[in-house]
Design a protein around this motif. Structure first.
Motif, PDB file in Angstrom:
ATOM      1  N   LEU A 139      83.284  26.222  39.194  1.00  0.00           N
ATOM      2  CA  LEU A 139      82.408  25.062  39.326  1.00  0.00           C
ATOM      3  C   LEU A 139      82.841  24.260  40.543  1.00  0.00           C
ATOM      4  CD1 LEU A 139      80.261  23.023  38.286  1.00  0.00           C
ATOM      5  CD2 LEU A 139      82.090  21.999  36.890  1.00  0.00           C
ATOM      6  N   VAL A 140      81.943  24.117  41.521  1.00  0.00           N
ATOM      7  CA  VAL A 140      82.195  23.290  42.699  1.00  0.00           C
ATOM      8  C   VAL A 140      81.555  21.928  42.461  1.00  0.00           C
ATOM      9  CG1 VAL A 140      81.812  23.015  45.175  1.00  0.00           C
ATOM     10  CG2 VAL A 140      82.276  25.290  44.235  1.00  0.00           C
ATOM     11  N   LEU A 141      82.352  20.871  42.643  1.00  0.00           N
ATOM     12  CA  LEU A 141      81.858  19.513  42.429  1.00  0.00           C
ATOM     13  C   LEU A 141      81.622  18.831  43.774  1.00  0.00           C
ATOM     14  CD1 LEU A 141      84.251  18.253  39.595  1.00  0.00           C
ATOM     15  CD2 LEU A 141      81.904  19.061  39.345  1.00  0.00           C
ATOM     16  N   GLY A 142      80.390  18.336  43.981  1.00  0.00           N
ATOM     17  CA  GLY A 142      80.103  17.616  45.207  1.00  0.00           C
ATOM     18  C   GLY A 142      78.683  17.848  45.671  1.00  0.00           C
ATOM     19  N   GLY A 143      78.264  17.022  46.613  1.00  0.00           N
ATOM     20  CA  GLY A 143      76.897  17.131  47.102  1.00  0.00           C
ATOM     21  C   GLY A 143      76.766  16.982  48.600  1.00  0.00           C
ATOM     22  N   ASP A 148      86.520  28.752  34.593  1.00  0.00           N
ATOM     23  CA  ASP A 148      87.923  29.094  34.851  1.00  0.00           C
ATOM     24  C   ASP A 148      88.572  28.179  35.887  1.00  0.00           C
ATOM     25  OD1 ASP A 148      88.069  31.631  33.246  1.00  0.00           O
ATOM     26  OD2 ASP A 148      86.490  32.228  34.647  1.00  0.00           O
ATOM     27  N   LEU A 149      87.779  27.722  36.851  1.00  0.00           N
ATOM     28  CA  LEU A 149      88.338  26.946  37.954  1.00  0.00           C
ATOM     29  C   LEU A 149      87.317  25.905  38.412  1.00  0.00           C
ATOM     30  CD1 LEU A 149      90.531  26.488  40.182  1.00  0.00           C
ATOM     31  CD2 LEU A 149      89.322  28.209  41.546  1.00  0.00           C
ATOM     32  N   ILE A 150      87.791  24.665  38.628  1.00  0.00           N
ATOM     33  CA  ILE A 150      86.961  23.599  39.178  1.00  0.00           C
ATOM     34  C   ILE A 150      87.478  23.284  40.579  1.00  0.00           C
ATOM     35  CG2 ILE A 150      86.127  21.242  38.900  1.00  0.00           C
ATOM     36  CD1 ILE A 150      86.681  21.496  35.909  1.00  0.00           C
ATOM     37  N   VAL A 151      86.558  23.259  41.546  1.00  0.00           N
ATOM     38  CA  VAL A 151      86.924  22.977  42.936  1.00  0.00           C
ATOM     39  C   VAL A 151      86.188  21.720  43.394  1.00  0.00           C
ATOM     40  CG1 VAL A 151      87.035  23.849  45.298  1.00  0.00           C
ATOM     41  CG2 VAL A 151      87.224  25.447  43.374  1.00  0.00           C
ATOM     42  N   PRO A 152      86.842  20.559  43.405  1.00  0.00           N
ATOM     43  CA  PRO A 152      86.188  19.349  43.919  1.00  0.00           C
ATOM     44  C   PRO A 152      86.062  19.417  45.440  1.00  0.00           C
ATOM     45  CG  PRO A 152      88.042  18.819  42.470  1.00  0.00           C
ATOM     46  CD  PRO A 152      88.157  20.263  42.830  1.00  0.00           C
ATOM     47  N   ALA A 153      84.879  19.096  45.945  1.00  0.00           N
ATOM     48  CA  ALA A 153      84.676  19.103  47.393  1.00  0.00           C
ATOM     49  C   ALA A 153      85.277  17.867  48.049  1.00  0.00           C
ATOM     50  CB  ALA A 153      83.189  19.198  47.713  1.00  0.00           C
ATOM     51  N   ASP A 154      85.389  16.776  47.306  1.00  0.00           N
ATOM     52  CA  ASP A 154      85.991  15.552  47.835  1.00  0.00           C
ATOM     53  C   ASP A 154      86.979  15.007  46.811  1.00  0.00           C
ATOM     54  OD1 ASP A 154      84.594  13.392  46.103  1.00  0.00           O
ATOM     55  OD2 ASP A 154      82.920  14.580  46.860  1.00  0.00           O
ATOM     56  N   GLY A 155      87.639  13.896  47.150  1.00  0.00           N
ATOM     57  CA  GLY A 155      88.700  13.382  46.299  1.00  0.00           C
ATOM     58  C   GLY A 155      88.252  12.530  45.128  1.00  0.00           C
ATOM     59  N   ALA A 156      86.952  12.181  45.056  1.00  0.00           N
ATOM     60  CA  ALA A 156      86.494  11.260  44.009  1.00  0.00           C
ATOM     61  C   ALA A 156      86.728  11.785  42.587  1.00  0.00           C
ATOM     62  CB  ALA A 156      85.023  10.921  44.225  1.00  0.00           C
ATOM     63  N   PRO A 157      86.401  13.048  42.270  1.00  0.00           N
ATOM     64  CA  PRO A 157      86.683  13.531  40.902  1.00  0.00           C
ATOM     65  C   PRO A 157      88.171  13.520  40.563  1.00  0.00           C
ATOM     66  CG  PRO A 157      85.119  14.979  42.025  1.00  0.00           C
ATOM     67  CD  PRO A 157      85.680  14.063  43.061  1.00  0.00           C
ATOM     68  N   LEU A 158      89.013  13.796  41.549  1.00  0.00           N
ATOM     69  CA  LEU A 158      90.459  13.785  41.316  1.00  0.00           C
ATOM     70  C   LEU A 158      90.956  12.367  41.055  1.00  0.00           C
ATOM     71  CD1 LEU A 158      91.350  16.227  44.221  1.00  0.00           C
ATOM     72  CD2 LEU A 158      91.259  16.789  41.784  1.00  0.00           C
ATOM     73  N   ALA A 159      90.448  11.405  41.844  1.00  0.00           N
ATOM     74  CA  ALA A 159      90.820  10.009  41.634  1.00  0.00           C
ATOM     75  C   ALA A 159      90.345   9.497  40.285  1.00  0.00           C
ATOM     76  CB  ALA A 159      90.249   9.146  42.754  1.00  0.00           C
ATOM     77  N   ALA A 160      89.260  10.085  39.760  1.00  0.00           N
ATOM     78  CA  ALA A 160      88.741   9.696  38.447  1.00  0.00           C
ATOM     79  C   ALA A 160      89.534  10.308  37.302  1.00  0.00           C
ATOM     80  CB  ALA A 160      87.269  10.099  38.336  1.00  0.00           C
TER      81      ALA A 160
END
Length: 293
Positions: A4-8, A63-75
């Motif tokens: 799953l890639v997170l970002g737009g 199996d794996l989440i790949v955030p495109a930017d830092g916002a999901p990680l900061a959340a």
């Protein structure tokens, strides 16, 4: 592998495009954009709603989440999925302070002796005004979190007004630094917290002109190449800056894995670190990912 890639933004598109060409990758993107959704099904998720993303990913067998930017990680995405056996390409929430707080990042880099521009973090307006009055112009003024007043100032009265804007909101401080003439370079790596795999360095074009006070234009352009100069620069930045930062993170007990991005200005006296990131820059991702094997 279900990914799953997170970002737009452009980073999400570049990541989806690269992973699409990987055998065995079953891709999803949330929310995606016009380019990414041509390659992977879109999912109606808010990337910054960490609990909702974690629950959905667990239910769907991601199996794996790949955030495109830092916002999901900061959340707090990593903290949410840590017990669910789901991999995330990125660090835990407390390590994202390196990207979220310029004051925290400056203190971290100073503590470990990394090369920086001359400057200091000022915790209150009177201290900042006194420090600014004693420094030669031009100066770079940046609030702890991005502010409309961030920029390079060749006029002292304009710089003082920028300080007042920076302290108008609750903040950990305002950073005042000398302006560094030189080229802006991004050097990133993939790390597991102990070792680091370097990515090619990227020259960023983020101002409309060469003057110090030229308007900031993020996303204007980026160049990467395979010249002997680029290879030597990449090796130097990785050995002298990226690897020491990875070692410093371990010494400070900051668990870190995924992308580690370092922004630098290459001056006549050598590179100086100007910022840290938990993800690739948009221009960087678009220039570097197509080059990777």
């Amino acid at each position: 592998m279900k990914i799953l890639v997170l970002g737009g933004d452009g980073r999400a598109h570049a990541l989806v495009w690269k992973l699409f060409n990987s055998p065995g990758a079953d891709l999803l993107v949330a929310p995606g954009n016009g380019g990414a959704t041509q390659l992977a099904p879109a999912v109606d998720l808010d990337p910054t709603d960490a609990p909702a993303v974690a629950r959905w990913a667990f239910a769907e067998g991601v199996d794996l989440i790949v955030p495109a930017d830092g916002a999901p990680l900061a959340a707090g995405l990593v903290d949410e999925v840590v017990s669910m056996q789901i991999g995330v390409c990125g660090p835990a929430q407390r390590a994202t302070q390196l990207e979220r707080s310029r004051c925290f990042a400056r203190a971290f880099l100073e503590r470990h002796g990394l090369p920086l521009a001359r400057g200091r973090v000022c915790a209150d307006l009177p201290t900042a005004e006194k420090y600014l009055a004693a420094q030669p112009l031009p100066l770079l003024v940046r609030a702890d979190n991005p502010s409309p007043a961030d920029g390079v100032y060749a006029d002292r009265y304009a710089a003082l007004e920028a300080l007042r804007v920076g302290f108008a909101e609750p903040t950990a401080g305002v950073l005042i630094e000398e302006h560094l003439p030189g080229i802006t370079v991004s050097c990133s790596a993939l790390t597991d917290g102990s070792t680091a795999l370097p990515l090619p360095p990227v020259r960023l074009y983020d101002r409309l002109g060469p003057a110090p006070d030229s308007p900031h234009a993020p996303g204007m352009g980026a160049v990467t190449g395979n010249s002997s100069y680029a290879q030597k620069l990449g090796a130097f930045l990785h050995g002298r800056i990226v690897q020491p930062i990875v070692a410093a993170l371990a010494r400070d007990g900051l668990p870190y894995w995924g992308f580690l991005g370092v922004d630098c200005v290459v001056t006549d006296q050598g590179p100086r670190v100007t910022g840290l990131r938990c993800s690739l820059r948009a221009m960087e991702a678009e220039a570097v990912l197509p080059r990777l094997g």
